[in-house]
Design an enzyme around this catalytic site. Structure first.
Site, PDB file in Angstrom:
ATOM      1  N   LYS A  18     -69.885 -32.354  40.904  1.00 31.20           N
ATOM      2  CA  LYS A  18     -69.823 -31.469  42.083  1.00 31.20           C
ATOM      3  C   LYS A  18     -69.004 -30.225  41.765  1.00 31.20           C
ATOM      4  O   LYS A  18     -67.899 -30.313  41.200  1.00 31.20           O
ATOM      5  CB  LYS A  18     -69.201 -32.206  43.272  1.00 31.20           C
ATOM      6  CG  LYS A  18     -70.115 -33.307  43.792  1.00 31.20           C
ATOM      7  CD  LYS A  18     -69.580 -33.929  45.052  1.00 31.20           C
ATOM      8  CE  LYS A  18     -70.567 -34.989  45.509  1.00 31.20           C
ATOM      9  NZ  LYS A  18     -69.934 -36.181  46.054  1.00 31.20           N
ATOM     10  N   TYR A  27     -68.394 -44.912  24.227  1.00 32.36           N
ATOM     11  CA  TYR A  27     -69.455 -44.246  24.992  1.00 32.36           C
ATOM     12  C   TYR A  27     -70.501 -43.643  24.064  1.00 32.36           C
ATOM     13  O   TYR A  27     -71.691 -43.675  24.343  1.00 32.36           O
ATOM     14  CB  TYR A  27     -68.856 -43.164  25.894  1.00 32.36           C
ATOM     15  CG  TYR A  27     -68.546 -43.659  27.277  1.00 32.36           C
ATOM     16  CD1 TYR A  27     -67.562 -44.620  27.477  1.00 32.36           C
ATOM     17  CD2 TYR A  27     -69.235 -43.181  28.382  1.00 32.36           C
ATOM     18  CE1 TYR A  27     -67.267 -45.090  28.738  1.00 32.36           C
ATOM     19  CE2 TYR A  27     -68.948 -43.654  29.658  1.00 32.36           C
ATOM     20  CZ  TYR A  27     -67.969 -44.605  29.836  1.00 32.36           C
ATOM     21  OH  TYR A  27     -67.679 -45.079  31.085  1.00 32.36           O
ATOM     22  N   GLU A  42     -55.694 -37.798  22.088  1.00 30.04           N
ATOM     23  CA  GLU A  42     -57.014 -37.990  22.691  1.00 30.04           C
ATOM     24  C   GLU A  42     -56.796 -38.164  24.182  1.00 30.04           C
ATOM     25  O   GLU A  42     -56.071 -39.074  24.610  1.00 30.04           O
ATOM     26  CB  GLU A  42     -57.762 -39.216  22.138  1.00 30.04           C
ATOM     27  CG  GLU A  42     -59.185 -39.257  22.718  1.00 30.04           C
ATOM     28  CD  GLU A  42     -60.008 -40.502  22.398  1.00 30.04           C
ATOM     29  OE1 GLU A  42     -61.194 -40.518  22.761  1.00 30.04           O
ATOM     30  OE2 GLU A  42     -59.462 -41.454  21.797  1.00 30.04           O
ATOM     31  N   THR A  69     -67.107 -43.145  19.394  1.00 32.60           N
ATOM     32  CA  THR A  69     -66.377 -43.751  20.502  1.00 32.60           C
ATOM     33  C   THR A  69     -67.278 -44.833  21.124  1.00 32.60           C
ATOM     34  O   THR A  69     -68.466 -44.913  20.814  1.00 32.60           O
ATOM     35  CB  THR A  69     -66.031 -42.706  21.583  1.00 32.60           C
ATOM     36  OG1 THR A  69     -67.198 -42.458  22.373  1.00 32.60           O
ATOM     37  CG2 THR A  69     -65.539 -41.409  20.977  1.00 32.60           C
ATOM     38  N   ASP A 103     -65.168 -37.324  31.816  1.00 37.76           N
ATOM     39  CA  ASP A 103     -65.886 -37.457  33.089  1.00 37.76           C
ATOM     40  C   ASP A 103     -66.474 -36.100  33.488  1.00 37.76           C
ATOM     41  O   ASP A 103     -65.772 -35.086  33.441  1.00 37.76           O
ATOM     42  CB  ASP A 103     -64.921 -37.946  34.180  1.00 37.76           C
ATOM     43  CG  ASP A 103     -64.443 -39.369  33.920  1.00 37.76           C
ATOM     44  OD1 ASP A 103     -65.109 -40.083  33.151  1.00 37.76           O
ATOM     45  OD2 ASP A 103     -63.398 -39.764  34.478  1.00 37.76           O
ATOM     46  N   GLU A 127     -54.597 -42.089  28.850  1.00 38.93           N
ATOM     47  CA  GLU A 127     -55.612 -42.685  29.726  1.00 38.93           C
ATOM     48  C   GLU A 127     -55.013 -42.839  31.124  1.00 38.93           C
ATOM     49  O   GLU A 127     -53.851 -43.209  31.269  1.00 38.93           O
ATOM     50  CB  GLU A 127     -56.064 -44.046  29.150  1.00 38.93           C
ATOM     51  CG  GLU A 127     -56.919 -44.905  30.038  1.00 38.93           C
ATOM     52  CD  GLU A 127     -58.163 -44.193  30.570  1.00 38.93           C
ATOM     53  OE1 GLU A 127     -58.936 -43.611  29.805  1.00 38.93           O
ATOM     54  OE2 GLU A 127     -58.356 -44.236  31.812  1.00 38.93           O
ATOM     55  N   ASP A 147     -52.079 -39.036  34.177  1.00 38.43           N
ATOM     56  CA  ASP A 147     -53.157 -38.099  34.477  1.00 38.43           C
ATOM     57  C   ASP A 147     -52.921 -36.847  33.642  1.00 38.43           C
ATOM     58  O   ASP A 147     -51.803 -36.319  33.605  1.00 38.43           O
ATOM     59  CB  ASP A 147     -53.122 -37.756  35.969  1.00 38.43           C
ATOM     60  CG  ASP A 147     -54.376 -37.020  36.397  1.00 38.43           C
ATOM     61  OD1 ASP A 147     -54.787 -36.066  35.684  1.00 38.43           O
ATOM     62  OD2 ASP A 147     -54.957 -37.391  37.420  1.00 38.43           O
TER      63      ASP A 147
HETATM   64  N1  SAM Z   1     -63.304 -41.416  25.436  1.00 38.20           N
HETATM   65  C1  SAM Z   1     -63.876 -42.726  25.724  1.00 38.20           C
HETATM   66  C2  SAM Z   1     -65.215 -42.890  25.030  1.00 38.20           C
HETATM   67  O1  SAM Z   1     -65.778 -41.886  24.600  1.00 38.20           O
HETATM   68  O2  SAM Z   1     -65.670 -44.028  24.916  1.00 38.20           O
HETATM   69  C3  SAM Z   1     -63.961 -42.953  27.259  1.00 38.20           C
HETATM   70  C4  SAM Z   1     -64.887 -42.059  28.007  1.00 38.20           C
HETATM   71  S1  SAM Z   1     -64.846 -42.340  29.768  1.00 38.20           S
HETATM   72  C5  SAM Z   1     -66.323 -41.633  30.345  1.00 38.20           C
HETATM   73  C6  SAM Z   1     -63.635 -41.149  30.309  1.00 38.20           C
HETATM   74  C7  SAM Z   1     -62.223 -41.709  30.331  1.00 38.20           C
HETATM   75  O3  SAM Z   1     -61.323 -40.659  30.634  1.00 38.20           O
HETATM   76  C8  SAM Z   1     -62.004 -42.788  31.385  1.00 38.20           C
HETATM   77  O4  SAM Z   1     -61.393 -43.914  30.803  1.00 38.20           O
HETATM   78  C9  SAM Z   1     -61.116 -42.110  32.415  1.00 38.20           C
HETATM   79  O5  SAM Z   1     -60.265 -43.022  33.088  1.00 38.20           O
HETATM   80  C10 SAM Z   1     -60.348 -41.127  31.558  1.00 38.20           C
HETATM   81  N2  SAM Z   1     -59.879 -39.937  32.298  1.00 38.20           N
HETATM   82  C11 SAM Z   1     -60.622 -39.165  33.116  1.00 38.20           C
HETATM   83  N3  SAM Z   1     -59.883 -38.167  33.637  1.00 38.20           N
HETATM   84  C12 SAM Z   1     -58.634 -38.334  33.131  1.00 38.20           C
HETATM   85  C13 SAM Z   1     -57.425 -37.630  33.307  1.00 38.20           C
HETATM   86  N4  SAM Z   1     -57.340 -36.560  34.127  1.00 38.20           N
HETATM   87  N5  SAM Z   1     -56.332 -38.046  32.643  1.00 38.20           N
HETATM   88  C14 SAM Z   1     -56.398 -39.128  31.835  1.00 38.20           C
HETATM   89  N6  SAM Z   1     -57.529 -39.854  31.627  1.00 38.20           N
HETATM   90  C15 SAM Z   1     -58.632 -39.462  32.273  1.00 38.20           C
END
Ligand code: SAM
Length: 224
Positions: free
Chosen positions: A121, A193, A43, A191, A117, A68, A95
């Site tokens: 933009k 969110y 995930e 999840t 996310d 994460e 990342d």
């Molecule tokens: N998946 C979870 C949920 O549905 O509750 C969290 C959703 S949250 C909007 C998006 C998560 O993805 C954040 O915790 C963010 O830090 C992580 N994230 C965003 N871009 C990422 C990346 N390039 N690599 C790893 N994690 C990332």
């Protein structure tokens, strides 16, 4: 995801037996980390970890890795992880841009993207986890029969993702603009969110994509 710098989060990551400290050193050798040859499901952007923790409990024959970017968020998943006794769940703080440095060719069987996310933009489009650039990374690490499963409440991101699937030459196996009122909801794992957005009355979009040439069936509903 609200990002607060939680004191000690980084130290907690470094000390935890459940967080892989040097993930690049396990490339092509993840089966040794788990001690078995079971399929690996990722995930990416797991946030506070409810989804992957639930799946790990439900499916002991699947190996799960939660990815994460931020320690302060991963810490919340770690708190959940410490409350359960399973041997099939590890976390990586990284990342997702570095995916191909951490996982070898076709080493992964499934990728979950939940409420990623949106990066609204246009100049940031490449950072969306469902961009063509990311599908190219998934193409490297995902087995031929592997799938990418994506859920979101964001219609624009969903439409963008459907385009990425097509432009990347992948197949749409499933697509729904209202997961919670569809036949695909039966085995849905929520999840953090998802619970928040659906309780506000927002529809949840879901798609599954693969690159199997003929076997895929597009059961999609129109979202336009
Ligand atoms: N998946 C979870 C949920 O549905 O509750 C969290 C959703 S949250 C909007 C998006 C998560 O993805 C954040 O915790 C963010 O830090 C992580 N994230 C965003 N871009 C990422 C990346 N390039 N690599 C790893 N994690 C990332």
């Amino acid at each position: 995801m609200r990002l607060r710098n939680i004191p000690g989060a980084r130290e907690a990551m470094l000390e935890s037996e459940f967080v892989i400290q040097n993930p690049k050193s396990h490339r092509n050798q993840w089966k040794e980390v788990f001690g078995n040859d079971n399929p690996i499901h990722l995930e990416i952007g797991m946030g506070k970890g409810r989804f992957i923790t639930t799946l790990a409990l439900e499916n002991p024959d699947i190996n799960y890795i939660g990815i994460e970017k931020y320690s302060s968020v991963l810490l919340r998943a770690l708190e959940k992880r410490e409350q359960i006794e399973v041997s099939n769940l590890f976390f990586i703080r990284m990342d997702a841009e570095e995916l191909t440095e951490v996982f070898g060719y076709h080493e992964v069987a499934r990728i979950y993207l939940n409420f990623s996310d949106p990066w609204p933009k246009e100049r940031h489009a490449k950072r969306r986890l469902t961009s063509k650039e990311y599908f190219a990374r998934y193409d490297q690490i995902l087995k031929s029969e592997g799938t990418v499963e994506f859920k979101t409440d964001n219609r624009d991101l969903f439409l963008f993702s459907l385009e990425s699937v097509e432009e990347s030459g992948w197949n749409l196996v499933l697509s729904t603009a209202d997961l919670h009122h569809s036949i695909y909801c039966a085995d849905n794992v929520m999840t953090e969110y998802e619970e928040r957005f659906s309780s506000q009355g927002n529809p949840i979009y879901k798609m599954v994509a693969d690159r199997q040439p003929a076997a895929s069936v597009n059961t999609g509903e129109s979202v336009i």
